[in-house]
Design an enzyme around this catalytic site. Structure first.
Site, PDB file in Angstrom:
ATOM      1  N   GLY A   1     -33.660  -0.239 -56.383  1.00 56.09           N
ATOM      2  CA  GLY A   1     -34.620  -1.303 -56.080  1.00 56.09           C
ATOM      3  C   GLY A   1     -35.578  -1.585 -57.224  1.00 56.09           C
TER       4      GLY A   1
ATOM      5  N   ARG B   1     -28.612  -1.000 -62.637  1.00 59.06           N
ATOM      6  CA  ARG B   1     -28.230  -2.335 -63.107  1.00 59.06           C
ATOM      7  C   ARG B   1     -29.172  -3.394 -62.535  1.00 59.06           C
ATOM      8  NH1 ARG B   1     -22.490  -3.354 -61.978  1.00 59.06           N
ATOM      9  NH2 ARG B   1     -22.072  -2.953 -64.168  1.00 59.06           N
TER      10      ARG B   1
ATOM     11  N   THR C   1     -35.037 -13.052 -61.530  1.00 63.36           N
ATOM     12  CA  THR C   1     -35.794 -12.693 -60.325  1.00 63.36           C
ATOM     13  C   THR C   1     -36.340 -11.262 -60.424  1.00 63.36           C
ATOM     14  OG1 THR C   1     -33.719 -12.115 -59.232  1.00 63.36           O
ATOM     15  CG2 THR C   1     -34.601 -14.302 -58.782  1.00 63.36           C
TER      16      THR C   1
ATOM     17  N   GLU D   1     -40.949  -2.235 -55.746  1.00 68.79           N
ATOM     18  CA  GLU D   1     -42.179  -1.448 -55.626  1.00 68.79           C
ATOM     19  C   GLU D   1     -42.534  -0.699 -56.892  1.00 68.79           C
ATOM     20  OE1 GLU D   1     -42.827  -0.242 -51.368  1.00 68.79           O
ATOM     21  OE2 GLU D   1     -40.656  -0.493 -51.362  1.00 68.79           O
TER      22      GLU D   1
ATOM     23  N   ASN E   1     -30.211  -9.675 -61.323  1.00 70.57           N
ATOM     24  CA  ASN E   1     -30.614 -10.987 -61.834  1.00 70.57           C
ATOM     25  C   ASN E   1     -31.877 -10.808 -62.672  1.00 70.57           C
ATOM     26  OD1 ASN E   1     -31.929 -13.525 -62.136  1.00 70.57           O
ATOM     27  ND2 ASN E   1     -30.795 -14.331 -60.378  1.00 70.57           N
TER      28      ASN E   1
END
Ligand code: MOS
Length: 752
Positions: free
Chosen positions: A716, A643, A649, A719, A646
Site C-alpha cells: 500500500g 511495485r 496517482t 498511509e 500508477n
C-alpha cells in the site's frame, strides 16, 4: 507459542481450498501494458466537471432534511427533552429522540478476524436511552422539508441534563493506565532480554518522553447519509464511506435485517482518512429518522458535528529509550507509553507495533497502556499507531545519533536488521537502506551541517532532518466478478471503495493487463454493497492488493470457462488482443456474455513474512529567530512500497500524506477542555490544517522493487507517507535551532 503462531493456527482453519502464490506482479505470460504507467484517472473528468455524485448529491424523490442536536455535557443523563416548540416550527416533519427512536441493536466494534462484519466507532446503543456518554453525543434528530428549517427547529429543542463530573483528564488518570488484554489481537507487551539493565550499561543512551495530541478528521466532504426504506422494509443508504459492505453489515445488525436487505452505495467519497471506516451515529440515526417519518431523509454533518460525532486520533505519551555501543549498535530499545480511549471504543491505537518491526536490539521492552475517558470514541486516522510511533522512535534515534556524533542515516544503516527484530521472520522485501541512499543523494544530504544553528539566512535559522517511514502491508480476502461480452468488452465488479486515491484507475490497469485487453475495453464497477465483496475497504492501505488478488482469481476462473467453450487453450493465449479473441469465442458459442466470480484466499504471506513498506523522509525548514515561525521549505519522500501501479496517482497519495504530516507536526491539535470533556476548537478557523502557503514543492521517489509475496508486487501507499513526517520536522527543527521539541504540534510558543 508466539502471537504469530497463534494467529496462524486460527487462520489456518479458515484457509480456503486455494491459496494464491505470488510470483511477483502480473503473470509473466501476460504482457504488461498498463500496470506501472502514469495513466490519468478514469474519473478525473467527472470529478473536475462536478458530475461525480457525492453522498448528499444523490437525487431521491420526496427527500426530507435532518439536523442533529448534540449533547453539551460529557456525562450524565437527559432529565427532560422538550421538542414541542421544534415540532411547531415551519416545515418540521418529525423529531427523533430516545423516547420515540425505533429500537436498534448495539453496533459492533471491530473484530480482527471478522472484518467482513464491519465496525462501528462506538458500541454504545444509539439514542436508545437517556444516558449521555460524551460531549457531542446526538440527543435528537430534527427532520424538516428544508435544511434551513431543520437547522432552525434544532435550535428550539430544549434539553435539561442531570450532569455528572466526567472522567476527562488524561493527566489526572494516566497513572492508573492499564495494559489492555491485547492490541488488535497482538500481545500488548513484547520483551526480550533485560532492556532497563542494558540501557543503564550502554555507552551512549537517550531516554525521553514524547507527546502527540488529539487530532480530528477534516476531510473536504463532511460525513453525509441519505437513507430510504422501500415498501418491503428494505433499506438503501447513500453514504460517504470507505467501506460499503462493512456499513451494510453494521446496519443489518442494528436494524435486524438480512444483509441483502440493506444496500449501501458510495461511488465517491471526498476524503476519508479512516474517519469513514467505522460507522458513526449519524448513519443509523438517519435511517431511523427515515423510518419514523416514512420518507427518505438526508443528514449531512456540519463541520462542527464532525468534531463532536466522529472520533479522531487519540493523544499519546510515549517513552522511548535507546542505548547503543560506541560503534552505534543498539543494545537496548524501550518503547512504552499510554494512550486514551473510551469504554465504548476500546481502541488503544497500536503505537507499539512499529518498534516491534523497525530496529533490532538484543534487549527490548515494548508495551502500551490505556486509560478510558468520557469522550467521543477515538478512531482510525491515517497511519494510526505508526504516525505517533514514528514521531517518538525516529526522534529518539536522531537524538542518539547526535549524542554518538554519527550521521543519522549512517546510524540507521549500521542497525539495519536481517530479520524482523521481534518475530524473527524474513522480510518479504525491505529496501530501506536503498531508499535512504537514493534519498540522500537526491536531497543533497551530504551538504548538511550536523551542528545545530549552523545555517542561517538573516533572521531565519535553517535546518535539515530525516526520519524513517514505516507502515505494514496488509491484505484482506474477498470476491470479484469478471464478465466478458461478445462486443469484446469486460466488466469487473467488486464492492471496493474510492475516497480520492484512484481505485477505479488502478484496478482497470490491472484488469486490462490481467485479461490482455486494451484498457478502453475494460470497465470497473465498485462502491455498491450489492457487488461481490468480502473484507475489502479503503482502509489500512490494503485495498489495491486485496482487490487485485480477487480479480486475479476471478480472471483465472473465467479463463477456465473459456477453455471449456473453445476446447483450444492455445487460442486464448496466442492473440495480442484477447478482447477480439474472447468476442469471437463467445460469438461462435452463441453467447452474449460469460462471467466468473471467485475469491482470494487468506493472506498467508502476511503472517509468514515481516511485510511492510518503508521510506525515508527528508525535510528542510527554517525557523524565525524572533517569532518562532516554522516554514517547511523543501521535502523529499523516498519510498519502498513494492511495485508502483500508477506513478501519477501514487505520487499524489505520497504528497497528500506528507501534506497531512506537515499539518500534524506543526498546526493540528484538537483542543480539549479536561474539566468539561468538551472539544473547544471545532472549526477550520481554529483547527489548522495546512493551506497552500504551508506546503513546499514535495519531491517523491520510490524504489519500485516488486514484492514477490504481494499481489501485483505492490504494497500500500496510502498511509506510509504520513509516517516519519513529524520526526523529520522535529529533527530539522533541532538542526536549525538546537531545540528539541518532543511535544507536538511544534507551535511557536514551544520554540521561543
Ligand atoms: Mo485508514 S486510517 O485505515 O483509512
Amino acid at each position: 507459542m508466539s502471537t504469530l503462531q497463534k494467529v496462524m493456527q486460527t487462520v489456518v482453519r479458515y484457509v480456503p481450498d486455494r491459496v494464491i502464490q505470488y510470483v511477483g506482479g502480473v503473470d509473466p505470460a501476460i504482457e504488461q501494458h498498463y500496470v506501472g504507467e502514469p495513466l490519468p484517472r478514469v474519473d478525473g473528468q467527472v470529478k473536475v466537471t462536478g458530475e461525480a455524485t457525492f453522498a448528499a448529491e444523490h437525487k431521491v424523490d420526496g427527500l426530507a432534511c435532518a439536523r442533529l442536536v448534540c449533547s453539551t455535557i460529557a456525562k450524565g443523563r437527559i432529565a427532560a427533552i422538550d421538542t414541542s416548540e421544534a415540532q411547531r416550527a415551519p416545515g418540521v416533519i418529525g423529531v427523533v429522540t430516545h423516547e420515540n427512536n425505533p429500537r436498534m441493536a448495539r453496533p459492533p466494534l471491530l473484530e480482527v478476524q471478522h472484518l467482513d462484519r464491519g465496525l462501528a466507532g462506538s458500541d454504545l446503543p444509539v439514542m436508545q436511552d437517556a444516558e449521555v456518554h460524551w460531549d457531542g453525543e446526538p440527543v435528537a434528530v430534527v427532520v424538516a422539508e428544508t435544511l434551513e428549517q431543520a437547522e432552525h427547529a434544532a435550535s428550539l429543542v430544549r434539553v435539561r441534563y442531570d450532569a455528572e463530573r466526567p472522567q476527562a483528564s488524561f493527566d489526572e488518570l494516566k497513572a492508573q493506565a492499564e495494559v489492555p488484554p491485547d492490541v488488535l489481537g497482538q500481545d500488548s507487551e513484547v520483551k526480550t532480554g533485560d532492556a532497563e539493565k542494558a540501557l543503564s550499561e550502554a555507552a551512549v543512551s537517550v531516554d525521553n518522553v514524547y507527546r502527540t495530541p488529539r487530532q480530528s478528521h477534516n476531510a473536504i466532504e463532511p460525513h453525509a447519509t441519505i437513507a430510504a426504506w422501500d415498501d418491503d422494509g428494505a433499506l438503501t443508504v447513500f453514504e460517504s464511506t470507505q467501506f460499503v459492505s462493512g456499513y451494510q453489515h453494521v446496519l443489518a445488525t442494528m436494524f435486524d435485517l438480512a444483509p441483502e436487505r440493506v444496500r449501501v452505495i458510495c461511488p465517491f467519497a471526498g476524503g476519508a482518512f479512516g474517519g469513514k471506516w467505522a460507522i458513526w451515529n449519524h448513519t443509523p440515526l438517519c435511517a431511523a429518522a427515515a423510518k419514523l417519518v416514512g420518507r427518505p431523509v438526508k443528514l449531512v454533518l456540519s463541520r462542527e458535528d464532525v468534531f463532536r460525532v466522529v472520533g479522531g486520533r487519540t493523544l499519546s505519551e510515549q517513552r522511548v529509550a535507546v542505548g547503543a555501543n560506541e560503534d552505534g549498535r543498539f543494545i537496548a530499545l524501550i518503547h512504552t507509553g499510554t494512550t486514551a480511549t473510551t469504554t465504548h471504543a476500546r481502541y488503544p491505537e497500536q503505537f507499539s507495533f512499529t518498534p516491534r518491526h523497525l530496529w533490532p536490539a538484543d534487549n527490548m521492552a515494548i508495551s502500551q497502556r490505556v486509560v478510558n475517558l468520557d469522550t467521543v470514541a477515538n478512531t482510525w486516522m491515517r497511519a494510526p499507531g505508526e504516525w505517533m510511533a514514528t514521531f517518538a522512535l525516529e526522534s529518539a534515534i536522531d537524538e542518539l545519533a547526535h549524542e554518538l556524533k554519527i550521521d543519522p542515516i549512517e546510524l540507521r544503516r549500521i542497525n539495519e536488521p536481517e530479520k524482523d527484530p521481534t518475530t524473527g521472520a524474513d522480510f518479504s522485501s525491505r529496501n530501506l537502506v536503498e531508499a535512504y541512499a537514493r534519498g540522500a543523494e537526491r536531497f543533497g544530504w551530504s551538504q548538511r551541517n550536523p551542528r545545530p544553528r549552523s545555517q542561517r539566512d538573516g533572521k531565519w535559522l535553517i535546518g535539515q532532518g530525516v526520519a524513517t517511514a514505516y507502515y505494514p502491508a496488509l491484505r484482506f480476502p474477498g470476491a470479484a466478478r469478471v464478465r466478458v461480452s461478445s462486443d469484446g468488452s469486460a466488466l469487473v465488479q467488486v464492492a471496493a471503495n474510492e475516497m480520492g486515491m484512484g481505485t477505479a484507475t488502478a484496478q482497470i490497469q490491472h484488469a486490462a493487463d490481467r485479461l490482455g485487453f486494451p484498457i478502453d475495453k475494460v470497465s470497473f464497477e465498485y462502491g455498491d454493497s450489492t457487488l461481490p465483496s468480502g473484507q475489502f475497504s479503503a482502509g489500512a492501505s490494503s485495498q489495491t492488493a486485496s482487490v487485485a488478488a480477487a480479480v486475479e482469481a476471478a480472471v483465472e476462473k473465467l479463463h477456465k470457462k473459456l477453455v471449456k467453450l473453445t476446447h483450444d487453450e492455445d487460442e486464448l493465449t496466442r492473440a495480442d488482443d484477447r478482447s477480439a479473441t474472447y468476442a469471437s469465442i463467445l460469438e461462435r458459442a452463441g453467447r452474449d456474455a460469460l462471467e466468473a466470480e471467485d475469491s482470494s484466499g487468506i493472506a498467508i504471506e502476511i503472517l509468514k513474512y515481516s511485510m511492510a513498506s518503508y521510506g525515508a523522509q527528508f525535510c528542510e525548514l527554517r525557523v524565525h529567530e524572533d517569532t518562532g515561525e516554522v516554514q517547511v521549505t523543501r521535502w523529499l519522500g523516498s519510498f519502498d512500497c513494492g511495485r508502483i501501479i500508477n506513478p501519477r496517482t501514487a505520487a499524489s497519495q505520497f504528497r497528500g500524506g506528507i501534506v497531512m504530516g506537515i499539518g500534524a507536526a506543526l498546526t493540528e491539535e484538537t483542543v480539549f477542555d479536561e474539566r468539561r470533556g468538551r472539544i473547544m476548537n471545532p472549526s477550520l478557523a481554529e483547527y489548522h490544517v495546512p493551506v497552500h502557503l504551508d506546503v513546499p514543492h514535495i519531491d517523491v521517489i520510490y524504489t519500485d522493487i516488486p514484492d514477490q509475496h504481494s499481489p501485483l508486487g505492490a504494497r500500500g501507499v496510502g498511509e506510509i507517507p504520513m509516517t516519519g513526517s513529524a520526526a523529520a520536522i522535529a529533527n530539522a527543527v533541532f538542526n536549525a535551532t538546537g531545540k528539541r521539541i518532543r511535544d507536538l504540534p511544534i507551535t511557536l510558543d514551544k520554540l521561543l
